[in-house]
Design a protein around this motif. Sequence first.
Motif, mmCIF file in Angstrom:
data_model
loop_
_atom_site.group_PDB
_atom_site.id
_atom_site.type_symbol
_atom_site.label_atom_id
_atom_site.label_comp_id
_atom_site.label_asym_id
_atom_site.label_seq_id
_atom_site.Cartn_x
_atom_site.Cartn_y
_atom_site.Cartn_z
ATOM 1 N N GLY A 68 -14.141 6.037 -2.177
ATOM 2 C CA GLY A 68 -15.353 5.233 -2.131
ATOM 3 C C GLY A 68 -15.893 5.008 -0.740
ATOM 4 O O GLY A 68 -16.887 4.297 -0.567
ATOM 5 N N GLY A 69 -15.240 5.602 0.268
ATOM 6 C CA GLY A 69 -15.754 5.532 1.630
ATOM 7 C C GLY A 69 -15.254 4.379 2.463
ATOM 8 O O GLY A 69 -15.711 4.187 3.594
ATOM 9 N N ALA A 70 -14.300 3.599 1.950
ATOM 10 C CA ALA A 70 -13.842 2.411 2.676
ATOM 11 C C ALA A 70 -12.946 2.774 3.852
ATOM 12 O O ALA A 70 -12.275 3.813 3.863
ATOM 13 N N LYS A 71 -12.951 1.891 4.840
ATOM 14 C CA LYS A 71 -11.954 1.909 5.919
ATOM 15 C C LYS A 71 -10.827 0.993 5.443
ATOM 16 O O LYS A 71 -11.063 -0.165 5.107
ATOM 17 N N ILE A 72 -9.596 1.495 5.434
ATOM 18 C CA ILE A 72 -8.528 0.800 4.724
ATOM 19 C C ILE A 72 -7.400 0.391 5.670
ATOM 20 O O ILE A 72 -6.796 1.238 6.340
ATOM 21 N N GLY A 73 -7.110 -0.900 5.699
ATOM 22 C CA GLY A 73 -5.948 -1.417 6.392
ATOM 23 C C GLY A 73 -4.750 -1.399 5.459
ATOM 24 O O GLY A 73 -4.810 -1.940 4.353
ATOM 25 N N LEU A 74 -3.675 -0.769 5.888
ATOM 26 C CA LEU A 74 -2.500 -0.540 5.043
ATOM 27 C C LEU A 74 -1.363 -1.460 5.468
ATOM 28 O O LEU A 74 -0.893 -1.386 6.598
ATOM 29 N N ILE A 75 -0.910 -2.305 4.538
ATOM 30 C CA ILE A 75 0.185 -3.231 4.833
ATOM 31 C C ILE A 75 1.327 -2.996 3.845
ATOM 32 O O ILE A 75 1.131 -3.013 2.628
ATOM 33 N N ALA A 76 2.507 -2.764 4.376
ATOM 34 C CA ALA A 76 3.761 -2.683 3.616
ATOM 35 C C ALA A 76 4.878 -2.665 4.652
ATOM 36 O O ALA A 76 4.626 -2.654 5.859
ATOM 37 N N ARG A 77 6.118 -2.617 4.190
ATOM 38 C CA ARG A 77 7.236 -2.697 5.137
ATOM 39 C C ARG A 77 7.555 -1.380 5.817
ATOM 40 O O ARG A 77 7.984 -1.359 6.963
ATOM 41 N N ASP A 78 7.378 -0.257 5.108
ATOM 42 C CA ASP A 78 7.872 1.033 5.591
ATOM 43 C C ASP A 78 6.782 1.764 6.366
ATOM 44 O O ASP A 78 5.822 2.287 5.790
ATOM 45 N N ALA A 124 0.795 -1.227 0.000
ATOM 46 C CA ALA A 124 0.000 0.000 0.000
ATOM 47 C C ALA A 124 0.825 1.274 0.000
ATOM 48 O O ALA A 124 0.267 2.367 -0.093
ATOM 49 N N SER A 125 2.143 1.165 0.094
ATOM 50 C CA SER A 125 2.961 2.371 0.269
ATOM 51 C C SER A 125 3.333 3.051 -1.026
ATOM 52 O O SER A 125 3.784 4.200 -1.013
ATOM 53 N N ALA A 126 3.155 2.395 -2.176
ATOM 54 C CA ALA A 126 3.605 2.990 -3.440
ATOM 55 C C ALA A 126 2.894 2.328 -4.609
ATOM 56 O O ALA A 126 2.249 1.284 -4.482
ATOM 57 N N GLY A 127 3.014 2.962 -5.777
ATOM 58 C CA GLY A 127 2.573 2.366 -7.024
ATOM 59 C C GLY A 127 1.091 2.054 -7.077
ATOM 60 O O GLY A 127 0.240 2.845 -6.635
ATOM 61 N N VAL A 128 0.767 0.885 -7.619
ATOM 62 C CA VAL A 128 -0.623 0.464 -7.765
ATOM 63 C C VAL A 128 -1.319 0.415 -6.412
ATOM 64 O O VAL A 128 -2.474 0.847 -6.276
ATOM 65 N N ARG A 179 -10.670 6.738 6.283
ATOM 66 C CA ARG A 179 -10.006 6.288 7.505
ATOM 67 C C ARG A 179 -9.002 5.203 7.148
ATOM 68 O O ARG A 179 -9.298 4.291 6.364
ATOM 69 N N GLY A 180 -7.807 5.306 7.723
ATOM 70 C CA GLY A 180 -6.769 4.325 7.463
ATOM 71 C C GLY A 180 -6.179 3.789 8.749
ATOM 72 O O GLY A 180 -6.230 4.446 9.795
ATOM 73 N N PHE A 181 -5.617 2.595 8.664
ATOM 74 C CA PHE A 181 -4.975 1.969 9.821
ATOM 75 C C PHE A 181 -3.679 1.325 9.343
ATOM 76 O O PHE A 181 -3.683 0.509 8.416
ATOM 77 N N VAL A 182 -2.576 1.702 9.948
ATOM 78 C CA VAL A 182 -1.243 1.291 9.506
ATOM 79 C C VAL A 182 -0.813 0.026 10.229
ATOM 80 O O VAL A 182 -0.841 -0.028 11.468
ATOM 81 N N MET A 183 -0.397 -0.981 9.461
ATOM 82 C CA MET A 183 0.162 -2.207 10.025
ATOM 83 C C MET A 183 1.386 -2.620 9.211
ATOM 84 O O MET A 183 1.270 -3.337 8.217
ATOM 85 N N PRO A 184 2.573 -2.160 9.605
ATOM 86 C CA PRO A 184 3.786 -2.549 8.874
ATOM 87 C C PRO A 184 3.985 -4.059 8.931
ATOM 88 O O PRO A 184 3.842 -4.686 9.987
ATOM 89 N N ALA A 185 4.300 -4.656 7.795
ATOM 90 C CA ALA A 185 4.535 -6.102 7.733
ATOM 91 C C ALA A 185 5.254 -6.431 6.438
ATOM 92 O O ALA A 185 5.073 -5.754 5.418
ATOM 93 N N ASP A 186 6.066 -7.455 6.485
ATOM 94 C CA ASP A 186 6.693 -8.027 5.301
ATOM 95 C C ASP A 186 5.861 -9.238 4.910
ATOM 96 O O ASP A 186 5.786 -10.215 5.660
ATOM 97 N N VAL A 187 5.211 -9.176 3.738
ATOM 98 C CA VAL A 187 4.272 -10.235 3.370
ATOM 99 C C VAL A 187 4.956 -11.579 3.159
ATOM 100 O O VAL A 187 4.283 -12.612 3.071
ATOM 101 N N ALA A 188 6.289 -11.592 3.076
ATOM 102 C CA ALA A 188 7.005 -12.862 2.978
ATOM 103 C C ALA A 188 6.902 -13.672 4.257
ATOM 104 O O ALA A 188 7.166 -14.882 4.242
ATOM 105 N N HIS A 189 6.513 -13.030 5.352
ATOM 106 C CA HIS A 189 6.415 -13.698 6.653
ATOM 107 C C HIS A 189 4.950 -13.860 7.033
ATOM 108 O O HIS A 189 4.259 -12.877 7.350
#
Length: 343
Positions: free
Chosen positions: A30-40, A15-19, A57-67
């Motif tokens: 569109g009004g969504a509540k969005i959970g944000l996952i990326a490393r940074d 969620a941190s860059a690009g697409v 509304r957003g909620f930040v959860m840093p994570a490496d999806v490889a784990h």
Amino acid sequence: MPRELQNRTVVITGASAGVGRSAVHRFARGGAKIGLIARDKDALNDVKDEIERLGGRGFVMPADVAHADQVFAAADAIAEHFGPIDVWINDAMVTVFSPVWDLTPDEFRRVTEVTYLGVVHGTMAALRHMRPRNRGTIIQVGSALAFRGIPLQAAYCGSKHAIRGFTNSLRTELIHTGSRINVTIVELPAVNTPQFDWARTHRTHQPRPVPPVVQPEVIADTLYRAALQPAREYWIGASTLAVVLGNMLAPGLFDRYLARTTFNGQETGTPVAPYRKDNLLEPVRDLHRTRGSFGSESSNSAIVVRGTVARLAPVIACGAALLMLGRIARPLPPRRALRRRYD
């Protein structure tokens, strides 16, 4: 603008860059509540601020999806914060531009763990939350390269192929159990994102997307549509249709065409800087943005084919074949011409 996803919980990886970042903006509108996952974490906090400026509304959860454990923990935290997860979008990816013989096993493994296993982990996390309610939509961000591998991106292409196999198996299992969970794959063309500025490369010149290129907002709009109107697949762009169906018609001819054109076609005329950073193992902290460096040649629109294309296949296949034959007949521009064009 209609807010069709008002109060729905959407999770987006990468969620941190690009697409991914562009999709965040579209879903926020569109009004969504969005959970944000990326490393940074810092980049995700910037995205959260952008969501709030759009009225979301957003909620930040840093994570490496490889784990897997990090992804599962992120899903639990997002659901606890926002409520049940309605839509999960698997977008995180990394790649390395290199012939296979110059790749290390660790590089190949890392690309596979993020780009393929990251989708597996995200899908498993989504299922843990959706199956008890028997509802939800999972969207896999795929690629035309899931149908046709190209030079210099074997690890990435292999991962995208694997996503199709995994998703097809999952879909049959959900059908068998009578599940109401939707699973959609959105197959992308070349997109103007920062990946070409921060992907690892073993080549001498800066990577670039193979034309034609679209802006990430085109993809974000289709992901939003897929959330509202789930279908088996969405194919974006005439180039995706040409790649998929052209490969079905003449795979051997396509091998030779790609061998001749896509080594130079994935490079600019700009040499790689000696101390260029890449994001394979760690985030590149100053490049988190939506668009990449190829905006002047990127389109803001593309054709989109939704659902099963079997009824359109004969017509599309003929068009794809004509397009391919026309491209194959063109002489390859000399490297000097490419350098002048892309500097």
